[in-house]
Design a protein around this motif. Structure first.
Motif, PDB file in Angstrom:
ATOM      1  N   VAL A   1      40.885  26.289  42.610  1.00  0.00           N
ATOM      2  CA  VAL A   1      42.133  26.075  41.926  1.00  0.00           C
ATOM      3  C   VAL A   1      42.666  27.590  41.531  1.00  0.00           C
ATOM      4  O   VAL A   1      43.766  27.850  41.650  1.00  0.00           O
ATOM      5  N   CYS A   2      41.923  27.998  40.560  1.00  0.00           N
ATOM      6  CA  CYS A   2      42.137  29.467  39.849  1.00  0.00           C
ATOM      7  C   CYS A   2      42.478  30.630  40.674  1.00  0.00           C
ATOM      8  O   CYS A   2      43.374  31.155  40.616  1.00  0.00           O
ATOM      9  N   GLU A   3      41.640  30.433  41.833  1.00  0.00           N
ATOM     10  CA  GLU A   3      41.712  31.483  42.982  1.00  0.00           C
ATOM     11  C   GLU A   3      43.046  31.373  43.596  1.00  0.00           C
ATOM     12  O   GLU A   3      43.995  32.161  43.960  1.00  0.00           O
ATOM     13  N   ALA A   4      43.403  30.191  43.867  1.00  0.00           N
ATOM     14  CA  ALA A   4      44.697  29.826  44.745  1.00  0.00           C
ATOM     15  C   ALA A   4      46.002  30.110  43.628  1.00  0.00           C
ATOM     16  O   ALA A   4      46.700  30.632  44.526  1.00  0.00           O
ATOM     17  N   PHE A   5      46.040  29.836  42.657  1.00  0.00           N
ATOM     18  CA  PHE A   5      47.143  30.195  41.717  1.00  0.00           C
ATOM     19  C   PHE A   5      47.276  31.538  41.595  1.00  0.00           C
ATOM     20  O   PHE A   5      48.233  32.214  41.330  1.00  0.00           O
ATOM     21  N   ALA A   6      46.256  32.520  41.310  1.00  0.00           N
ATOM     22  CA  ALA A   6      46.062  33.804  41.313  1.00  0.00           C
ATOM     23  C   ALA A   6      46.457  34.624  42.345  1.00  0.00           C
ATOM     24  O   ALA A   6      47.521  35.438  42.409  1.00  0.00           O
ATOM     25  N   GLU A   7      46.451  34.239  43.675  1.00  0.00           N
ATOM     26  CA  GLU A   7      46.995  34.346  44.893  1.00  0.00           C
ATOM     27  C   GLU A   7      48.393  34.074  44.771  1.00  0.00           C
ATOM     28  O   GLU A   7      49.180  35.006  45.464  1.00  0.00           O
ATOM     29  N   ALA A   8      48.731  33.007  44.722  1.00  0.00           N
ATOM     30  CA  ALA A   8      50.369  32.438  44.620  1.00  0.00           C
ATOM     31  C   ALA A   8      51.012  33.213  43.662  1.00  0.00           C
ATOM     32  O   ALA A   8      52.242  33.785  44.057  1.00  0.00           O
ATOM     33  N   LEU A   9      50.406  33.484  42.486  1.00  0.00           N
ATOM     34  CA  LEU A   9      51.233  34.729  41.443  1.00  0.00           C
ATOM     35  C   LEU A   9      51.262  36.120  42.141  1.00  0.00           C
ATOM     36  O   LEU A   9      52.395  36.633  42.074  1.00  0.00           O
ATOM     37  N   ALA A  10      50.411  36.372  42.957  1.00  0.00           N
ATOM     38  CA  ALA A  10      50.384  37.804  43.670  1.00  0.00           C
ATOM     39  C   ALA A  10      51.701  37.604  44.660  1.00  0.00           C
ATOM     40  O   ALA A  10      52.476  38.745  44.718  1.00  0.00           O
ATOM     41  N   ALA A  11      51.904  36.509  45.327  1.00  0.00           N
ATOM     42  CA  ALA A  11      52.966  36.436  46.183  1.00  0.00           C
ATOM     43  C   ALA A  11      54.329  36.463  45.578  1.00  0.00           C
ATOM     44  O   ALA A  11      55.306  36.761  46.412  1.00  0.00           O
ATOM     45  N   THR A  12      54.404  36.035  44.196  1.00  0.00           N
ATOM     46  CA  THR A  12      55.719  36.215  43.845  1.00  0.00           C
ATOM     47  C   THR A  12      56.207  37.712  43.158  1.00  0.00           C
ATOM     48  O   THR A  12      57.087  37.479  42.640  1.00  0.00           O
ATOM     49  N   GLY A  13      55.205  38.642  43.124  1.00  0.00           N
ATOM     50  CA  GLY A  13      55.335  39.768  42.767  1.00  0.00           C
ATOM     51  C   GLY A  13      54.914  40.106  41.171  1.00  0.00           C
ATOM     52  O   GLY A  13      55.372  41.226  40.840  1.00  0.00           O
ATOM     53  N   ALA A  14      54.366  38.987  40.961  1.00  0.00           N
ATOM     54  CA  ALA A  14      53.996  39.275  39.510  1.00  0.00           C
ATOM     55  C   ALA A  14      52.992  40.341  39.452  1.00  0.00           C
ATOM     56  O   ALA A  14      52.079  40.359  40.033  1.00  0.00           O
ATOM     57  N   PRO A  15      53.074  41.172  38.328  1.00  0.00           N
ATOM     58  CA  PRO A  15      52.161  42.428  38.116  1.00  0.00           C
ATOM     59  C   PRO A  15      50.736  41.803  38.145  1.00  0.00           C
ATOM     60  O   PRO A  15      50.533  40.908  37.299  1.00  0.00           O
ATOM     61  N   ALA A  16      49.742  42.467  38.460  1.00  0.00           N
ATOM     62  CA  ALA A  16      48.350  41.913  38.162  1.00  0.00           C
ATOM     63  C   ALA A  16      47.820  41.724  36.956  1.00  0.00           C
ATOM     64  O   ALA A  16      46.841  40.728  36.677  1.00  0.00           O
ATOM     65  N   ALA A  17      48.369  42.560  36.040  1.00  0.00           N
ATOM     66  CA  ALA A  17      47.796  42.123  34.669  1.00  0.00           C
ATOM     67  C   ALA A  17      49.002  42.004  33.535  1.00  0.00           C
ATOM     68  O   ALA A  17      48.929  42.226  32.441  1.00  0.00           O
ATOM     69  N   GLU A  18      50.082  41.405  34.104  1.00  0.00           N
ATOM     70  CA  GLU A  18      51.206  40.980  33.582  1.00  0.00           C
ATOM     71  C   GLU A  18      50.783  40.335  32.336  1.00  0.00           C
ATOM     72  O   GLU A  18      51.473  40.602  31.083  1.00  0.00           O
ATOM     73  N   LEU A  19      50.011  39.303  32.426  1.00  0.00           N
ATOM     74  CA  LEU A  19      49.776  38.373  31.118  1.00  0.00           C
ATOM     75  C   LEU A  19      48.333  38.480  30.597  1.00  0.00           C
ATOM     76  O   LEU A  19      47.803  38.364  29.517  1.00  0.00           O
ATOM     77  N   LEU A  20      47.532  39.120  31.239  1.00  0.00           N
ATOM     78  CA  LEU A  20      46.160  39.245  31.176  1.00  0.00           C
ATOM     79  C   LEU A  20      45.561  40.372  30.699  1.00  0.00           C
ATOM     80  O   LEU A  20      44.421  40.766  30.425  1.00  0.00           O
ATOM     81  N   GLY A  21      46.453  41.637  30.937  1.00  0.00           N
ATOM     82  CA  GLY A  21      46.141  42.951  30.598  1.00  0.00           C
ATOM     83  C   GLY A  21      44.864  43.485  30.765  1.00  0.00           C
ATOM     84  O   GLY A  21      44.557  44.640  30.114  1.00  0.00           O
ATOM     85  N   GLY A  22      44.192  43.113  31.789  1.00  0.00           N
ATOM     86  CA  GLY A  22      43.229  43.833  32.395  1.00  0.00           C
ATOM     87  C   GLY A  22      43.052  44.795  33.389  1.00  0.00           C
ATOM     88  O   GLY A  22      44.122  45.262  33.937  1.00  0.00           O
ATOM     89  N   LEU A  23      42.288  45.119  34.105  1.00  0.00           N
ATOM     90  CA  LEU A  23      42.246  45.886  35.122  1.00  0.00           C
ATOM     91  C   LEU A  23      42.159  45.276  36.539  1.00  0.00           C
ATOM     92  O   LEU A  23      42.107  45.874  37.391  1.00  0.00           O
ATOM     93  N   GLY A  24      42.485  43.957  36.469  1.00  0.00           N
ATOM     94  CA  GLY A  24      42.761  43.369  37.892  1.00  0.00           C
ATOM     95  C   GLY A  24      41.408  43.020  38.477  1.00  0.00           C
ATOM     96  O   GLY A  24      41.490  42.895  39.798  1.00  0.00           O
ATOM     97  N   ASP A  25      40.194  43.128  38.000  1.00  0.00           N
ATOM     98  CA  ASP A  25      39.099  42.453  38.579  1.00  0.00           C
ATOM     99  C   ASP A  25      39.067  41.072  38.860  1.00  0.00           C
ATOM    100  O   ASP A  25      40.085  40.480  38.429  1.00  0.00           O
ATOM    101  N   ALA A  26      37.847  40.664  39.535  1.00  0.00           N
ATOM    102  CA  ALA A  26      37.880  39.375  40.091  1.00  0.00           C
ATOM    103  C   ALA A  26      38.018  38.191  38.740  1.00  0.00           C
ATOM    104  O   ALA A  26      38.893  37.058  38.849  1.00  0.00           O
ATOM    105  N   TRP A  27      37.462  38.509  37.768  1.00  0.00           N
ATOM    106  CA  TRP A  27      37.393  37.330  36.368  1.00  0.00           C
ATOM    107  C   TRP A  27      38.885  37.624  35.963  1.00  0.00           C
ATOM    108  O   TRP A  27      39.211  36.624  35.314  1.00  0.00           O
ATOM    109  N   GLU A  28      39.440  38.823  35.726  1.00  0.00           N
ATOM    110  CA  GLU A  28      40.922  38.899  35.100  1.00  0.00           C
ATOM    111  C   GLU A  28      41.764  38.015  36.147  1.00  0.00           C
ATOM    112  O   GLU A  28      42.660  37.139  35.844  1.00  0.00           O
ATOM    113  N   LYS A  29      41.591  38.106  37.419  1.00  0.00           N
ATOM    114  CA  LYS A  29      42.526  37.346  38.303  1.00  0.00           C
ATOM    115  C   LYS A  29      42.121  35.741  38.261  1.00  0.00           C
ATOM    116  O   LYS A  29      43.211  34.923  38.251  1.00  0.00           O
ATOM    117  N   LEU A  30      40.868  35.340  38.132  1.00  0.00           N
ATOM    118  CA  LEU A  30      40.668  34.002  37.777  1.00  0.00           C
ATOM    119  C   LEU A  30      41.424  33.464  36.465  1.00  0.00           C
ATOM    120  O   LEU A  30      41.739  32.355  36.627  1.00  0.00           O
TER     121      LEU A  30
END
Length: 443
Positions: free
Chosen positions: A193-222
């Protein structure tokens, strides 16, 4: 009314069960009867945090109406009403030309105080759970158990009777929408579920670290996907609540207004979940009470099959509001925009029903799968006789006298950043004129 530049104007306040504020109903009925108005526009907001924000929306949206009415071929005495009902939006969802809910991006990766307050307001009794969710988002541990805990706590915020609803009936005995029944976000594997929503957010153009402020690694995306799960779970409750308020609250009020003064023409307008609210309100008006003369949906956040007599993928079933257009004395307009990222990408992911093949989780696949579409993205679907127009044609050519009409409003509904895109870009003079044309008030 303070903050509103049009008059006469009334407020209609409902709680989550559709009960109206004490004294408001009688004051409304009396005021409408005494005002001598011929037509009443009733507008319901979508996701919203504060009464002041909804009032600002109504003021900006209604502001062009008097000028447009100056072109009316015959005298029209128009009244206005704004519906207030308990809903919310997250602070990272901008509304064009409105002050931001927070002056700058959140300093930390978790839930900001304004969003926490809004969640607590609409989900009473959840404060301890929300505090724990905020703590987990702040820490973002690289731990499957903590991620699963987060998902389980989010799911616990939604009443069990709603998460467990299945088939084509909801807990209140009414037909559900084809995308209603329990979504996979309440049943599927937490990590998926978390992976699906992370992928969906990427499809909206949201920056990878917009809210989580990290390096965009797997756990940040989760964890970013986990935050989106919380947003969508709260919106699932708002969507259900909109139907309840419309059916049990606004619908009976419309029937009362139709009785006195006789002949009052009512024009319903709803944005986002407010579109679902006014649609269920129209359905709740007794069939012999023909008071609703037009219904306009602005970026409606509910199934594009809601009005279908038969579902293309389940011919023995219809939409939750099947044949509603036959209850409207004028047209049922559905304004949609391809720039609405909330409905193009996030809505299909959140609405996907459990039980499908795991491969269907892809955001692109879901966005292109018609089963999970929202009418604010691509219009009313599977309703025979539906007319399709550009906004330019809808503002110049004669509108159909009845039936469903899809209007591509992308020419004006186009501004807004991720994650919701142009979902809230609705304050335009063109849309004001369109609503008055649908009501046969101007040419």
């Amino acid at each position: 009314m303070a903050g509103i530049r049009v008059e006469p104007y009334w407020e209609l306040t409902f709680d989550a069960d559709g009960d109206m504020a004490p004294g408001e109903r009688d004051a409304l009925v009396r005021g409408v009867g005494d005002s001598g108005i011929t037509d009443l526009v009733v507008f319901a907001h979508g996701w919203n945090n504060r009464r002041s924000a909804a009032t600002l929306l109504y003021d900006q949206f209604f502001a062009p109406f008097p000028g447009v009415l100056a072109d009316a071929p015959s005298p029209v005495r128009l009244g206005y009403a704004g519906v207030f009902w308990p809903s919310m939006r997250f602070t990272d969802e901008p509304i064009p030309d409105f002050p931001p809910l927070r002056p700058a991006p959140a300093a930390g990766p978790g839930l900001d105080p304004a969003t926490l307050r809004a969640l607590a307001d609409v989900l009473p009794g959840s404060e301890a759970t929300l505090d724990r969710l905020a703590e987990l988002l702040e820490r973002r541990p690289e731990d499957e158990e903590r991620l699963a805990e987060f998902v389980a706590r989010v799911r616990g915020l939604v009443p069990e009777r709603l998460r467990a609803a299945a088939g084509d009936r909801d807990p209140y005995g009414h037909d559900m929408e084809p995308d209603a029944g329990p979504p996979a976000m309440f049943t599927a594997d937490p990590r998926a579920v978390c992976e699906a929503f992370a992928e969906a957010l990427a499809a909206t153009g949201a920056p990878a670290a917009e809210l989580l402020g990290g390096l965009g690694d797997a756990w940040e995306k989760l964890w970013r996907g986990a935050l989106e799960l919380l947003r969508q779970a709260s919106y699932w409750e708002m969507k259900r609540r909109a139907g309840t308020v419309g059916r049990a609250g606004l619908g009976p009020v419309l029937a009362l207004l139709a009785a006195d003064p006789p002949g009052l023409r009512i024009h319903l307008v709803g944005h986002s979940f407010g579109g679902r609210l006014v649609a269920f309100a129209a359905q709740a008006v007794p069939e012999h009470v023909e008071c609703v003369h037009s219904l306009t949906l602005l970026q409606g956040a509910f199934s594009h099959y809601a009005f279908a007599p038969r579902l293309p993928f389940a011919l023995d079933r219809g939409g939750a509001l099947k044949d509603l257009h036959r209850r409207i004395r004028g047209p049922l307009l559905c304004c949609h925009s391809g720039y609405d990222e909330a409905l193009r990408v996030l809505y299909p992911v959140a609405s996907r029903v459990s039980g499908d093949n795991r491969s269907m989780w892809g955001a692109d696949r879901l966005a292109n799968d018609p089963r999970w579409g929202a009418m604010g993205h691509d219009g009313v679907q599977a309703v025979p006789g539906t007319t399709t127009l550009t906004l330019a044609r809808a503002l110049t050519d004669p509108l159909p006298e009845s039936g469903c009409v899809n209007v591509d409003a992308s020419a004006v509904v186009r501004r807004g950043g991720p994650p919701s895109g142009a979902h809230s870009d609705i304050c335009h003079g063109e849309l004001a004129r369109l609503i008055l044309r649908a009501g046969r008030l101007v040419g």
